[in-house]
Design a protein around this motif. Structure first.
Motif, PDB file in Angstrom:
ATOM      1  N   ALA A  36       0.832  -1.207   0.000  1.00 15.17           N
ATOM      2  CA  ALA A  36       0.000   0.000   0.000  1.00 15.17           C
ATOM      3  C   ALA A  36       0.865   1.255   0.000  1.00 15.17           C
ATOM      4  CB  ALA A  36      -0.940   0.002   1.203  1.00 15.17           C
ATOM      5  N   ALA A  37       1.928   1.254   0.779  1.00 16.88           N
ATOM      6  CA  ALA A  37       2.832   2.402   0.820  1.00 16.88           C
ATOM      7  C   ALA A  37       3.510   2.600  -0.530  1.00 16.88           C
ATOM      8  CB  ALA A  37       3.881   2.206   1.916  1.00 16.88           C
ATOM      9  N   GLU A  38       3.932   1.513  -1.122  1.00 20.75           N
ATOM     10  CA  GLU A  38       4.575   1.589  -2.430  1.00 20.75           C
ATOM     11  C   GLU A  38       3.601   2.129  -3.482  1.00 20.75           C
ATOM     12  OE1 GLU A  38       7.597  -1.161  -4.954  1.00 20.75           O
ATOM     13  OE2 GLU A  38       5.877  -2.184  -4.070  1.00 20.75           O
ATOM     14  N   GLN A  39       2.353   1.723  -3.405  1.00 24.29           N
ATOM     15  CA  GLN A  39       1.352   2.203  -4.359  1.00 24.29           C
ATOM     16  C   GLN A  39       1.135   3.708  -4.226  1.00 24.29           C
ATOM     17  OE1 GLN A  39       0.137   0.502  -6.940  1.00 24.29           O
ATOM     18  NE2 GLN A  39      -0.732   2.456  -7.563  1.00 24.29           N
ATOM     19  N   VAL A  40       1.125   4.206  -3.003  1.00 21.96           N
ATOM     20  CA  VAL A  40       0.991   5.659  -2.798  1.00 21.96           C
ATOM     21  C   VAL A  40       2.171   6.387  -3.437  1.00 21.96           C
ATOM     22  CG1 VAL A  40       0.957   7.500  -1.062  1.00 21.96           C
ATOM     23  CG2 VAL A  40      -0.418   5.440  -0.723  1.00 21.96           C
ATOM     24  N   LEU A  41       3.361   5.848  -3.272  1.00 24.16           N
ATOM     25  CA  LEU A  41       4.548   6.460  -3.877  1.00 24.16           C
ATOM     26  C   LEU A  41       4.463   6.432  -5.401  1.00 24.16           C
ATOM     27  CD1 LEU A  41       7.209   4.982  -1.468  1.00 24.16           C
ATOM     28  CD2 LEU A  41       6.662   7.414  -1.722  1.00 24.16           C
ATOM     29  N   ILE A  42       4.008   5.322  -5.958  1.00 26.60           N
ATOM     30  CA  ILE A  42       3.879   5.205  -7.410  1.00 26.60           C
ATOM     31  C   ILE A  42       2.848   6.202  -7.936  1.00 26.60           C
ATOM     32  CG2 ILE A  42       3.088   3.674  -9.267  1.00 26.60           C
ATOM     33  CD1 ILE A  42       4.478   1.367  -7.672  1.00 26.60           C
ATOM     34  N   GLU A  43       1.724   6.325  -7.253  1.00 25.67           N
ATOM     35  CA  GLU A  43       0.700   7.308  -7.659  1.00 25.67           C
ATOM     36  C   GLU A  43       1.263   8.721  -7.620  1.00 25.67           C
ATOM     37  OE1 GLU A  43      -2.707   6.710  -5.145  1.00 25.67           O
ATOM     38  OE2 GLU A  43      -3.003   4.672  -5.886  1.00 25.67           O
ATOM     39  N   THR A  44       2.055   9.017  -6.594  1.00 21.61           N
ATOM     40  CA  THR A  44       2.651  10.347  -6.471  1.00 21.61           C
ATOM     41  C   THR A  44       3.663  10.572  -7.580  1.00 21.61           C
ATOM     42  OG1 THR A  44       2.313  10.313  -4.086  1.00 21.61           O
ATOM     43  CG2 THR A  44       3.929  11.896  -4.929  1.00 21.61           C
ATOM     44  N   LEU A  45       4.428   9.563  -7.904  1.00 25.90           N
ATOM     45  CA  LEU A  45       5.399   9.661  -8.987  1.00 25.90           C
ATOM     46  C   LEU A  45       4.708  10.026 -10.303  1.00 25.90           C
ATOM     47  CD1 LEU A  45       8.384   9.152  -9.887  1.00 25.90           C
ATOM     48  CD2 LEU A  45       7.659   6.809 -10.393  1.00 25.90           C
ATOM     49  N   GLN A  46       3.525   9.498 -10.494  1.00 21.56           N
ATOM     50  CA  GLN A  46       2.807   9.701 -11.753  1.00 21.56           C
ATOM     51  C   GLN A  46       1.980  10.986 -11.778  1.00 21.56           C
ATOM     52  OE1 GLN A  46       0.720   5.974 -11.769  1.00 21.56           O
ATOM     53  NE2 GLN A  46       2.413   4.888 -12.734  1.00 21.56           N
ATOM     54  N   THR A  47       1.446  11.407 -10.629  1.00 22.36           N
ATOM     55  CA  THR A  47       0.489  12.518 -10.651  1.00 22.36           C
ATOM     56  C   THR A  47       0.786  13.634  -9.649  1.00 22.36           C
ATOM     57  OG1 THR A  47      -0.988  11.461  -9.050  1.00 22.36           O
ATOM     58  CG2 THR A  47      -1.371  10.954 -11.378  1.00 22.36           C
ATOM     59  N   GLY A  48       1.849  13.514  -8.883  1.00 20.50           N
ATOM     60  CA  GLY A  48       2.139  14.510  -7.855  1.00 20.50           C
ATOM     61  C   GLY A  48       2.766  15.772  -8.398  1.00 20.50           C
ATOM     62  N   ASN A  49       2.999  16.720  -7.493  1.00 18.44           N
ATOM     63  CA  ASN A  49       3.715  17.939  -7.877  1.00 18.44           C
ATOM     64  C   ASN A  49       5.208  17.610  -8.003  1.00 18.44           C
ATOM     65  OD1 ASN A  49       4.845  17.989  -5.245  1.00 18.44           O
ATOM     66  ND2 ASN A  49       3.187  19.271  -4.478  1.00 18.44           N
ATOM     67  N   ASP A  50       6.003  18.573  -8.423  1.00 15.11           N
ATOM     68  CA  ASP A  50       7.425  18.307  -8.683  1.00 15.11           C
ATOM     69  C   ASP A  50       8.164  17.803  -7.449  1.00 15.11           C
ATOM     70  OD1 ASP A  50       7.106  19.028 -11.320  1.00 15.11           O
ATOM     71  OD2 ASP A  50       7.924  21.041 -11.077  1.00 15.11           O
ATOM     72  N   ILE A  51       7.881  18.400  -6.296  1.00 12.50           N
ATOM     73  CA  ILE A  51       8.546  17.966  -5.058  1.00 12.50           C
ATOM     74  C   ILE A  51       8.141  16.533  -4.740  1.00 12.50           C
ATOM     75  CG2 ILE A  51       8.809  18.403  -2.583  1.00 12.50           C
ATOM     76  CD1 ILE A  51       8.017  21.348  -3.177  1.00 12.50           C
ATOM     77  N   GLY A  52       6.857  16.241  -4.841  1.00 12.32           N
ATOM     78  CA  GLY A  52       6.360  14.897  -4.561  1.00 12.32           C
ATOM     79  C   GLY A  52       6.931  13.864  -5.500  1.00 12.32           C
TER      80      GLY A  52
END
Length: 76
Positions: A36-52
């Motif tokens: 679940a933690a890894e999935q949150v990171l992957i989602e952030t990698l794809q759709t987050g802001n530049d810092i995220g």
């Protein structure tokens, strides 16, 4: 007493404009090392802001799982 991780709060922090909040949340998710933690990171990698995105990429590189590697390849 510790309870289950609050992924929602960590996800919110990953989308913050405050660098410390973002990096802290990414680090915490990396320490958890759950799917679940890894999935949150992957989602952030794809759709987050530049810092995220940068923080998520750093932690995913450190986790070095097949899912993390695949996610990192899609954004290169």
């Amino acid at each position: 007493m510790l309870g289950p991780p609050n992924y929602s709060a960590l996800k919110t922090n990953l989308r913050s404009e405050e660098g410390g909040n973002v990096v802290g949340a990414a680090w915490a998710l990396g320490v958890l090392k759950t799917a679940a933690a890894e999935q949150v990171l992957i989602e952030t990698l794809q759709t987050g802001n530049d810092i995220g995105k940068a923080a998520a990429a750093s932690v995913l590189k450190w986790l070095d799982t097949p899912q993390a590697q695949m996610a990192l390849q899609t954004v290169e």
